[in-house]
Write an enzyme that holds these catalytic residues in place. Structure first.
Site, short mmCIF file in Angstrom:
data_model
loop_
_atom_site.label_atom_id
_atom_site.label_comp_id
_atom_site.label_asym_id
_atom_site.label_seq_id
_atom_site.Cartn_x
_atom_site.Cartn_y
_atom_site.Cartn_z
N HIS A 183 -11.45 -40.03 -25.87
CA HIS A 183 -10.29 -39.20 -26.22
C HIS A 183 -9.14 -39.41 -25.23
O HIS A 183 -9.31 -39.85 -24.11
CB HIS A 183 -10.65 -37.73 -26.39
CG HIS A 183 -10.85 -36.93 -25.14
ND1 HIS A 183 -11.58 -35.75 -25.13
CD2 HIS A 183 -10.43 -37.09 -23.86
CE1 HIS A 183 -11.58 -35.24 -23.91
NE2 HIS A 183 -10.89 -36.03 -23.12
N ASP B 200 -1.80 -31.67 -22.03
CA ASP B 200 -2.54 -30.66 -22.79
C ASP B 200 -2.78 -29.40 -21.97
O ASP B 200 -2.50 -29.36 -20.77
CB ASP B 200 -3.88 -31.25 -23.28
CG ASP B 200 -4.63 -32.01 -22.19
OD1 ASP B 200 -4.33 -31.83 -21.01
OD2 ASP B 200 -5.54 -32.79 -22.54
N GLU C 35 -9.43 -35.81 -29.99
CA GLU C 35 -10.84 -36.17 -30.08
C GLU C 35 -11.04 -37.23 -31.18
O GLU C 35 -10.17 -37.42 -32.03
CB GLU C 35 -11.66 -34.91 -30.41
CG GLU C 35 -11.51 -33.78 -29.40
CD GLU C 35 -12.23 -34.05 -28.06
OE1 GLU C 35 -12.53 -35.21 -27.73
OE2 GLU C 35 -12.49 -33.06 -27.34
C1 GLP Z 1 -10.09 -33.59 -20.16
C2 GLP Z 1 -8.59 -33.80 -20.35
C3 GLP Z 1 -8.28 -35.28 -20.48
C4 GLP Z 1 -8.93 -36.05 -19.36
C5 GLP Z 1 -10.42 -35.88 -19.45
C6 GLP Z 1 -11.21 -36.70 -18.45
O1 GLP Z 1 -10.77 -33.64 -21.35
N1 GLP Z 1 -8.08 -33.12 -21.49
O2 GLP Z 1 -6.88 -35.45 -20.46
O3 GLP Z 1 -8.58 -37.41 -19.43
O4 GLP Z 1 -10.68 -34.51 -19.26
O5 GLP Z 1 -11.46 -35.98 -17.28
P1 GLP Z 1 -12.10 -36.60 -15.99
O6 GLP Z 1 -11.02 -37.41 -15.34
O7 GLP Z 1 -12.50 -35.41 -15.14
O8 GLP Z 1 -13.26 -37.42 -16.41
#
Ligand code: GLP
Length: 257
Positions: free
Chosen positions: A149, A78, A154
């Site tokens: 998600h 993304d 979402e």
């Molecule tokens: C964002 C990304 C996701 C990721 C999520 C979790 O929302 N789009 O792909 O998995 O963050 O992030 P973190 O690993 O910092 O908790």
């Protein structure tokens, strides 16, 4: 187009790491095995704090010539809409800083969605074509949102959706404020691979760490398969493994004791 067959349930292979080093090692072993089987694999990569130990360990293995990304096709899950790729919080900048600049990947084989495209729907279609042109994803490495998600799919996103433009959920905006300093600066939209795009990968590796993810891990891996928890679709995928730390695995009842 693949519509996930939700009647199928496969027990994911769950590994629980008791240290950050072990987390990095177990996750890197999955990528290393994939590249051992197919050096020119198409891989999908996530961002966030969770995969940072993985990227550091992959870079270490690459520096020791134990691993090469030179033939790999890389696709990010993304990217934010409207954010300059040079902005520190963009996923372009993140990948360059933490991974692409540290390994021998061929930048010509690296793709991220272009969140500045004037035709965003056209960009989504282009991204899908780019993935298809290399034969589809061999391994999708995915993180997990606090709300379950995947990428920026979402809760409520249909399972048959492919790469698309989406709005961030309020809890996702809150979770990402730390990268922007101010809630008002967090982009409201993103381009994300859809659930169907991720589900079409031949293998999926789910990563989660920290107490804040424990409920989402439980819901994703042991709860009902439902669009309310996008990652729960992985229970129907034939080749899923998960690497968790102890805190993220704490609420699992059946898969881990
Ligand atoms: C964002 C990304 C996701 C990721 C999520 C979790 O929302 N789009 O792909 O998995 O963050 O992030 P973190 O690993 O910092 O908790």
């Amino acid at each position: 187009m693949t519509v996930p067959d939700l009647s199928r349930r496969v027990k994911p292979a769950v590994q629980v790491a008791s240290s950050t080093d072990e987390f990095a090692r177990l996750a890197s072993d999955v990528v290393t095995r994939q590249l051992g089987a197919r050096p020119d694999s198409a891989l999908a990569f996530p961002t966030g704090a969770t995969p940072l130990p993985l990227y550091a360990e992959l870079a270490r293995r690459c520096a020791e010539s134990a691993l090469s990304f030179s033939q790999v096709h890389s696709f990010n899950l993304d990217e934010y809409v409207g954010l300059d790729p040079e902005h520190r919080a963009s996923y372009h900048a993140y990948m360059l800083e933490h991974f692409f600049s540290k390994v021998d990947i061929d930048i010509a084989r690296v793709q991220l969605p272009n969140g500045l495209a004037s035709d965003l729907d056209g960009e989504c279609a282009r991204y899908e074509r780019a993935i298809a042109s290399v034969g589809g994803l061999d391994l999708a490495v995915v993180g997990l949102g606090v709300n379950g998600h995947l990428g920026f799919n979402e809760p409520g996103t249909a399972f048959d959706v492919r790469t698309h433009v989406t709005f961030l959920a309020p809890e996702t905006i809150d979770h990402n404020v730390r990268y922007f300093g101010d809630r008002a600066r967090v982009p409201r939209q993103a381009i994300t691979m859809g659930i169907a795009t991720i589900f079409d990968a031949r293998r999926v590796l789910l990563l989660a760490s920290g107490e804040a993810k424990a409920a989402a891990v439980r819901a994703a891996l042991e709860g009902p398969v439902s669009i309310d928890v996008p990652a729960s679709v992985l229970q129907a995928h034939p080749h899923v493994s998960a690497v968790l730390d102890r805190a993220a695995s704490a609420l699992l009842e059946r898969l881990v004791r």
